[in-house]
Scaffold this motif. Structure first.
Motif, PDB file in Angstrom:
ATOM      1  N   THR A 187      34.774  17.017 -33.179  1.00 33.39           N
ATOM      2  CA  THR A 187      33.511  17.530 -33.750  1.00 33.39           C
ATOM      3  C   THR A 187      33.718  18.921 -34.344  1.00 33.39           C
ATOM      4  OG1 THR A 187      32.223  16.241 -32.148  1.00 33.39           O
ATOM      5  CG2 THR A 187      31.114  18.083 -33.239  1.00 33.39           C
ATOM      6  N   ARG A 216      23.249  19.530 -37.393  1.00 37.94           N
ATOM      7  CA  ARG A 216      22.193  18.910 -36.584  1.00 37.94           C
ATOM      8  C   ARG A 216      22.566  17.475 -36.208  1.00 37.94           C
ATOM      9  NH1 ARG A 216      17.822  15.746 -36.973  1.00 37.94           N
ATOM     10  NH2 ARG A 216      18.266  15.280 -39.161  1.00 37.94           N
ATOM     11  N   GLU A 218      25.608  16.176 -35.971  1.00 39.82           N
ATOM     12  CA  GLU A 218      26.701  16.196 -34.992  1.00 39.82           C
ATOM     13  C   GLU A 218      26.184  16.557 -33.598  1.00 39.82           C
ATOM     14  OE1 GLU A 218      29.663  15.228 -35.297  1.00 39.82           O
ATOM     15  OE2 GLU A 218      30.214  15.307 -37.416  1.00 39.82           O
ATOM     16  N   SER A 219      25.253  17.502 -33.550  1.00 40.47           N
ATOM     17  CA  SER A 219      24.705  17.888 -32.244  1.00 40.47           C
ATOM     18  C   SER A 219      23.902  16.750 -31.624  1.00 40.47           C
ATOM     19  CB  SER A 219      23.844  19.150 -32.371  1.00 40.47           C
ATOM     20  OG  SER A 219      22.659  18.872 -33.114  1.00 40.47           O
ATOM     21  N   HIS A 220      23.179  15.985 -32.451  1.00 40.63           N
ATOM     22  CA  HIS A 220      22.425  14.849 -31.932  1.00 40.63           C
ATOM     23  C   HIS A 220      23.359  13.750 -31.417  1.00 40.63           C
ATOM     24  CE1 HIS A 220      18.447  15.820 -34.235  1.00 40.63           C
ATOM     25  NE2 HIS A 220      18.740  16.698 -33.296  1.00 40.63           N
ATOM     26  N   GLU A 223      24.494  14.925 -28.102  1.00 37.31           N
ATOM     27  CA  GLU A 223      23.419  14.823 -27.120  1.00 37.31           C
ATOM     28  C   GLU A 223      23.207  13.378 -26.692  1.00 37.31           C
ATOM     29  OE1 GLU A 223      19.001  16.711 -26.432  1.00 37.31           O
ATOM     30  OE2 GLU A 223      19.727  16.391 -28.478  1.00 37.31           O
ATOM     31  N   VAL A 399      26.210  21.181 -27.442  1.00 37.76           N
ATOM     32  CA  VAL A 399      24.954  21.027 -28.181  1.00 37.76           C
ATOM     33  C   VAL A 399      24.176  22.333 -28.189  1.00 37.76           C
ATOM     34  CG1 VAL A 399      22.702  19.879 -28.160  1.00 37.76           C
ATOM     35  CG2 VAL A 399      24.780  18.540 -27.787  1.00 37.76           C
ATOM     36  N   LEU A 402      25.779  24.628 -30.685  1.00 34.80           N
ATOM     37  CA  LEU A 402      25.504  24.226 -32.067  1.00 34.80           C
ATOM     38  C   LEU A 402      24.078  24.575 -32.454  1.00 34.80           C
ATOM     39  CD1 LEU A 402      27.315  20.762 -32.300  1.00 34.80           C
ATOM     40  CD2 LEU A 402      28.055  22.955 -33.233  1.00 34.80           C
ATOM     41  N   HIS A 403      23.133  24.334 -31.523  1.00 33.92           N
ATOM     42  CA  HIS A 403      21.734  24.641 -31.827  1.00 33.92           C
ATOM     43  C   HIS A 403      21.523  26.154 -31.959  1.00 33.92           C
ATOM     44  CE1 HIS A 403      20.187  20.705 -31.830  1.00 33.92           C
ATOM     45  NE2 HIS A 403      20.211  20.476 -30.530  1.00 33.92           N
ATOM     46  N   GLN A 407      23.707  26.660 -35.933  1.00 34.69           N
ATOM     47  CA  GLN A 407      22.515  26.477 -36.762  1.00 34.69           C
ATOM     48  C   GLN A 407      21.782  27.803 -36.972  1.00 34.69           C
ATOM     49  OE1 GLN A 407      20.434  23.028 -34.907  1.00 34.69           O
ATOM     50  NE2 GLN A 407      20.747  22.082 -36.914  1.00 34.69           N
ATOM     51  N   MET A 441      32.621  26.012 -27.946  1.00 35.78           N
ATOM     52  CA  MET A 441      32.269  24.613 -27.691  1.00 35.78           C
ATOM     53  C   MET A 441      33.279  23.939 -26.770  1.00 35.78           C
ATOM     54  SD  MET A 441      31.092  23.065 -31.372  1.00 35.78           S
ATOM     55  CE  MET A 441      31.512  21.409 -30.822  1.00 35.78           C
ATOM     56  N   GLY A 453      21.081  22.684 -24.291  1.00 37.20           N
ATOM     57  CA  GLY A 453      21.512  21.427 -24.907  1.00 37.20           C
ATOM     58  C   GLY A 453      20.843  20.197 -24.353  1.00 37.20           C
TER      59      GLY A 453
END
Length: 589
Positions: A187, A216, A218-220, A223, A399, A402-403, A407, A441, A453
């Motif tokens: 990722t 977003r 990739e984070s989903h 998750e 996650v 990333l959020h 982001q 990460m 996350g």
């Protein structure tokens, strides 16, 4: 307190005996075989006094009478297995047993007159009482052993059936945990490569927004993978239960419990002793049985080699045959006129020792197997929770980064690009900060990032244990807001998980329940109350205030209508314990 405990023990034994009587298999092949031994060798009718010829004739009469009694018992045997009502089965079994034991004396007398043209000796009353006492003792001993063994084997089966999907879930969690590092590295590599492509071209708002959308997505994906790691599913393939190794006779023979041989033999022969020798003979004989039982048991424990040794069965038989010789010698010394009947102990004592030893070993092995499966199931659930955490926490950690990290930097860069072309310094800063985020990460897991996350906040010990058990049970979870807040304390959360694990093991162990309800609330004392209920019936021995396997006086297990309930008040958290004295000092100041 000791008197109360003794009353509980007596009530428990009566409950176990009644369960054996009403289980639907009180009359079985083992009790049939032992009743034949009892009728043909031990309790033969007396013919022609106490001569050898008379004893042999009595054996023939006993065998013929046994066949007749078995035929008479067949309707009750069929009824016992077909009746659904336990009380009805108990009435049928006991009425049949008492009737057959009472009929045996006149039946043997009639058979003796028919075969040998001579009546058996002895008064009807003592002989009938002897038959009833010995019959009840023998059938009850075998019935209790088989009933308890069957019950414990059923417990083992239920526990191992639950263990199969738990092991499969553990294997899946282990595989997912092993893949986490590779997933996170891939990722980060994709996002870093896409970022480099974006930064190599003129930057505008749409390009940054597209990259943010990729972050977003990739984070989903991460998750969703974390949610899958936390969720439990039944085994996709059946887990093959390994065959149990066959145990030899040498491994099954063990020291009989003290005084059991003396009690069974003494009770069975008590009416005969009273009728032929009076009260003093019965008392002296019973004391002698106790001494011989204890001595043989002591020698058995000292001279027998370890289980599995080839000489163990021969030594066991020798010790208890010598005990039988001692019983026979005592019988003839106290009642010299009984002749051959006095020698019965030579056969009966070692035979009874073997039967009791094998029964005790069967109960012991089933009990140990149940404990082993119970511990393995609880351990597997804890391991699933730990492996699930090892698989999902790094994903949720990523996650959160990333959020909050990547982001967030995209928002800043997009705002800059919306007004003008970002400067070289701003692009370098974006690259540096996103590189740091991609590195973090794959670094140590942060609880703060794990919480960011997850849509529901960090999943604690209780949540993971419940998630692991969903592979076995349908679980309904209810918690008050105050109880949820209390679970933020790590120790409280861990204790709640331990109570729930114990309750789930008991639910599977005692009833094979397929569902359970977990309720958390704050009690009047301010402590967290954990209550777990599941459909089932609590065995009589388990109706204790301290619960099953619990270590705390604040935990109890009880029957509530059709549910078995385990209820526990958790100890106050460290913060609450520290606050209580302080509050007391304020109140007294």
């Amino acid at each position: 307190m000791s008197e109360v405990w003794e009353r509980l023990r007596v009530r428990s034994f009566v409950a176990i005996w009644w369960r054996a009587v009403t289980d639907g298999a009180f009359f079985n092949r083992w009790s049939t075989f032992l009743s034949f031994i009892l009728a043909v060798i031990v309790g033969v009718p007396t013919i022609h006094g106490a001569s050898v010829e008379g004893y042999l004739q009595g054996m023939v009469v006993g065998a013929v009478g046994w066949i007749a009694l078995v035929i008479l018992a067949m309707p009750a045997v069929f009824a016992e297995r077909r009746l659904r009502s336990r009380p009805a089965r108990g009435v049928i079994v006991l009425a049949t047993l008492l009737t057959l034991c009472t009929l045996r004396t006149p039946l043997n007398d009639a058979i003796s007159r028919w075969l040998w043209d001579v009546s058996t000796t002895g008064a009807f009353g003592p002989r009938a009482v002897t038959n009833i006492v010995s019959g009840l003792a023998m059938f009850s001993l075998v019935g209790i052993a088989l009933s308890e063994y069957g019950r414990r084997r059923a417990i083992v089966t239920r526990l191992e059936s639950a263990l199969a999907p738990m092991r499969a879930r553990l294997q899946r969690a282990h595989e997912e945990a092993a893949e986490v590092d590779a997933v996170l590295a891939a990722t980060a590599q994709r996002l870093r490569a896409s970022r480099n492509v974006m930064l190599a071209r003129p930057i505008d708002f749409e390009i940054v927004r597209a990259y943010a959308e990729q972050v977003r997505r990739e984070s989903h994906l991460l998750e969703a993978r974390a949610d899958e790691a936390d969720a439990s599913a039944p085994a996709s393939e059946p887990v093959v239960r390994p065959a149990e190794p066959r145990r030899t006779v040498s491994e099954r023979l063990m020291r009989p419990p003290p005084l059991v041989i003396a009690a069974v033999y003494g009770i069975a022969t008590l009416p005969f002793s009273l009728f032929n020798g009076g009260i003093w003979v019965a008392v002296v004989g019973f004391v002698g049985l106790v001494v011989i039982d204890l001595a043989a048991g002591f020698v058995t424990g000292r001279v027998l080699p370890k289980p599995g040794a080839g000489s163990r069965p021969a030594l066991f038989l020798l010790v208890w045959m010598l005990a039988g010789v001692a019983v026979a010698a005592m019988s003839l010394a106290l009642l010299p006129h009984i002749g051959m009947i006095g020698l019965v102990g030579i056969v009966v004592i070692p035979g009874l020792a073997i039967v009791v030893s094998v029964c005790v070993d069967a109960l012991r092995s089933a009990h140990l197997a149940a404990l082993r499966s119970q511990q393995m199931l609880a351990t597997a659930a804890r391991d699933v929770a730990l492996e699930s955490a090892r698989a999902s926490d790094p994903l949720r950690h990523a996650v959160g980064i990333l959020h909050g990290g990547v982001q967030g930097q995209c928002v800043i860069l997009a705002a800059q690009a919306d007004e003008r072309q970002p400067t070289v310094r701003e692009v370098a800063q974006f690259r540096e900060r996103t590189d740091d985020a991609f590195d973090r990460m794959q670094g140590p897991v942060s609880e703060i990032e794990v919480g960011r996350g997850s849509r529901h906040g960090p999943l604690g010990s209780l949540g993971r244990v419940i998630s692991a058990w969903r592979a076995v049970l349908d679980i309904f979870y209810i918690a008050s807001d105050d109880a949820r807040a209390a679970l933020r304390d790590r120790d409280t959360d861990q204790r709640a998980a331990e109570v729930v694990t114990e309750a789930f093991v008991n639910a599977v162990k005692h009833s094979g329940a397929g569902e359970a309800t977990v309720t958390l609330a704050i009690a009047d004392t301010g402590r967290v109350c954990v209550r777990v209920s599941s459909p089932g019936t609590l065995p009589p021995l388990e109706h204790r205030a301290s619960g099953i396997g619990t270590r705390s006086a604040d935990t109890r297990i009880f029957q509530s209508d059709a549910d078995v309930v385990l209820e526990s008040l958790l100890p106050p958290s460290a913060d609450e314990s520290a606050a209580t004295p302080a509050a007391g000092r304020e109140a007294t100041s």
